[in-house]
Design an enzyme around this catalytic site. Structure first.
Site, PDB file in Angstrom:
ATOM      1  N   LYS A 115      32.412  43.468  30.265  1.00  0.00           N
ATOM      2  CA  LYS A 115      33.376  44.214  31.093  1.00  0.00           C
ATOM      3  C   LYS A 115      32.705  45.441  31.666  1.00  0.00           C
ATOM      4  O   LYS A 115      31.783  45.999  31.047  1.00  0.00           O
ATOM      5  CB  LYS A 115      34.572  44.654  30.238  1.00  0.00           C
ATOM      6  CG  LYS A 115      35.802  44.925  31.065  1.00  0.00           C
ATOM      7  CD  LYS A 115      36.465  43.613  31.429  1.00  0.00           C
ATOM      8  CE  LYS A 115      37.828  43.774  31.985  1.00  0.00           C
ATOM      9  NZ  LYS A 115      38.573  42.506  31.821  1.00  0.00           N
TER      10      LYS A 115
HETATM   11  N1  GLU Z   1      39.226  40.724  34.900  1.00  0.00           N
HETATM   12  C1  GLU Z   1      39.731  39.420  34.582  1.00  0.00           C
HETATM   13  C2  GLU Z   1      40.027  39.305  33.094  1.00  0.00           C
HETATM   14  O1  GLU Z   1      40.279  40.294  32.427  1.00  0.00           O
HETATM   15  C3  GLU Z   1      38.867  38.300  35.145  1.00  0.00           C
HETATM   16  C4  GLU Z   1      37.484  38.199  34.595  1.00  0.00           C
HETATM   17  C5  GLU Z   1      36.582  37.202  35.333  1.00  0.00           C
HETATM   18  O2  GLU Z   1      37.058  36.466  36.169  1.00  0.00           O
HETATM   19  O3  GLU Z   1      35.394  37.209  35.019  1.00  0.00           O
HETATM   20  O4  GLU Z   1      40.105  38.255  32.540  1.00  0.00           O
END
Ligand code: GLU
Length: 479
Positions: A115
């Site tokens: 993240k």
């Molecule tokens: N930000 C989204 C999540 O928390 C998508 C992550 C992604 O597609 O890599 O799952």
């Protein structure tokens, strides 16, 4: 909300991370893996904390704080969104990266978790500045090998969208041109090799999760509800990409959206709010408030406590705490956001007999479709392109054979429906539906086999931990 008011952003992030770790620790006792392996599965592997300056419009400089956390490299690339928010902190990004690992494992998306977070309020910056910040952040990631189609693939999250992903892919491709450069980020606009269905994927996945839970008659009976989405009263907190689409698909399935929550305040109408109309109203007036016959609700977060069957918190973490949990009336909580229910609040809700669909299952639709986008970028062909026409011709032949055998001619509308070959959107949506259905069956089965887990969240952790442990053991990392 008093709990929330007394904590600053860093403290909320730290509490969130502590909660995620405590969910993990509680679940690990239901697995049989050695302590050292569990420790490896739990901790974030690498954290890159950066600071860089940007030039403000008045000619000054501002130092921006940002992070990228790679939680687990048991599968590569690692994957997870980038958040732009003032509330971003080191621990928040760690918590979110940790959840990504378990999310991917749970729904069998072959990525590790990661993240990113940039501590800014996007509303305080011009588009030019946001572009500069995004490009600089990407450059920092490139410099440290924290981004790449086979290393780490970011995506949108709270405060970011297709526009930011477009800047990222452009910056990356300039610095690291190559045949697979397009796969360095997902959630891109279609013109930049994104995929149809990605924008709505998380919200659509939340809807599928809720629908699966609601379709099991014996589980609904325990909650005093009938099976099926029809006429279920739903409240959605957060009217961004996730909340809007979750509400829209619930409404299309026959549910009544009685409440919508946003920062500026919330709306309640027991007769139902038309989701698309509320969005239109917000675009026109800049706020969801003062919508037709609906009641304005203040403070905004009190909407969580209003009468409904299904509550979908789809904004940020730490929304249902020990303070407001006793007043939650919904019987089902579908976590569209990451970490909206604290561990203390979960205890209270479970004691009250509520069904909680945990975040890292309920919002896994986004990363699922991101996986398809990444595959599309690496394979350089969109889904359906090769077989769509072939399938259509085959279907037409079949219809003709049936017509010849029966002497009955099929009407034109039905012929078109029956013969249609699947296009990219059809295939993406059906893959998403399959993943969400299978995910719910997995969690429920684990829960039935280990009722002592006491919640779908713990069952989901157990299932994900087992999958990650097997990946480590099979790779011979722990011989
Ligand atoms: N930000 C989204 C999540 O928390 C998508 C992550 C992604 O597609 O890599 O799952």
């Amino acid at each position: 909300m008093s709990n929330q008011k007394t904590l600053n952003h860093d403290e909320v992030g730290t509490k969130f991370y502590r909660d995620v770790l405590s969910f993990f620790d509680f679940a690990s006792q239901f697995t049989k893996h050695p302590q050292g392996l569990l420790e490896q599965i739990k901790v974030p592997n690498s954290t890159y904390e950066m600071r860089f300056p940007i030039r403000t419009d008045d000619g000054n400089y501002q130092v921006i704080q940002a992070w990228r956390v790679q939680h687990s490299q048991h599968k590569l690339p690692v994957k997870g969104g980038i958040r732009f928010a003032e509330s971003v902190s080191a621990d928040e990004v760690k918590a979110l990266a940790t959840l990504m690992t378990f999310k991917c494992a749970l729904v069998n998306v072959p990525f590790g978790g990661a993240k990113g977070g940039v501590k800014i309020n996007p509303k305080n910056h011009s588009e030019r500045q946001l572009e500069a910040i995004t490009r600089r952040y990407t450059t920092e990631l490139v410099k440290k090998d924290f981004i790449g189609p086979s290393i780490d693939v970011p995506a949108p999250d709270y405060g970011t969208g297709a526009r930011e992903m477009s800047w990222i892919v452009d910056t990356y491709s300039l610095l690291r041109p190559g045949i697979n450069a397009l796969g360095c980020v997902t959630g891109k606009p279609l013109s930049q090799h994104g995929i149809r269905g990605r924008t709505e994927a998380t919200g659509r996945g939340v809807f599928f999760a809720v629908r699966e839970a609601v379709n099991i008659p014996e589980d609904m009976k325990k909650l005093g509800l009938t099976a099926g989405m029809k006429d279920k009263k739903v409240i959605v907190q957060g009217f961004g990409n996730v909340g809007y689409h979750a509400a829209l698909y619930c409404q299309e399935a026959g549910a009544i959206i009685v409440g919508i929550g946003e920062c500026e305040g919330s709306l309640y109408d027991e007769n139902g709010l038309d989701v698309a109309e509320v969005l239109k109203h917000r675009r026109e007036t800049g706020s969801i408030l003062n919508f037709k016959n609906a009641k304005n609700v203040s403070p905004a977060n009190s909407i969580l406590e209003y009468e409904c069957d299904i509550l979908i918190p789809a904004a940020l973490e730490n929304q249902i705490t020990i303070e407001n949990a006793p007043r939650i009336k919904a019987k089902i909580i579908g976590e569209g956001a990451n970490g909206p229910v604290t561990s203390g609040a979960e205890q209270i809700l479970l004691e009250g007999g509520k069904l909680i669909l945990p975040d890292f299952y309920a919002n896994a639709g986004g990363v699922t479709v991101s996986y398809l986008e990444w595959l599309k970028n690496l394979s350089r062909v969109s889904f359906g392109k090769i077989q769509r026409r072939y399938t259509e011709n085959e279907n037409l032949l079949m219809i003709q054979a049936i017509e010849n055998a029966t002497g009955v001619r099929v009407g034109e509308d039905l012929r078109q429906m029956l013969s249609k070959g699947p296009d990219e959107r059809d295939l993406v949506n059906s893959a998403l539906e399959e993943v969400m259905i299978k995910g719910y069956q997995d969690i429920r089965e684990t829960y039935m086999q280990t009722p002592k887990t006491g919640s779908l969240r713990t069952a989901a952790f157990v299932s994900a931990i087992d999958k990650i442990a097997i990946a480590y053991l099979d790779a011979g990392i722990f011989p």
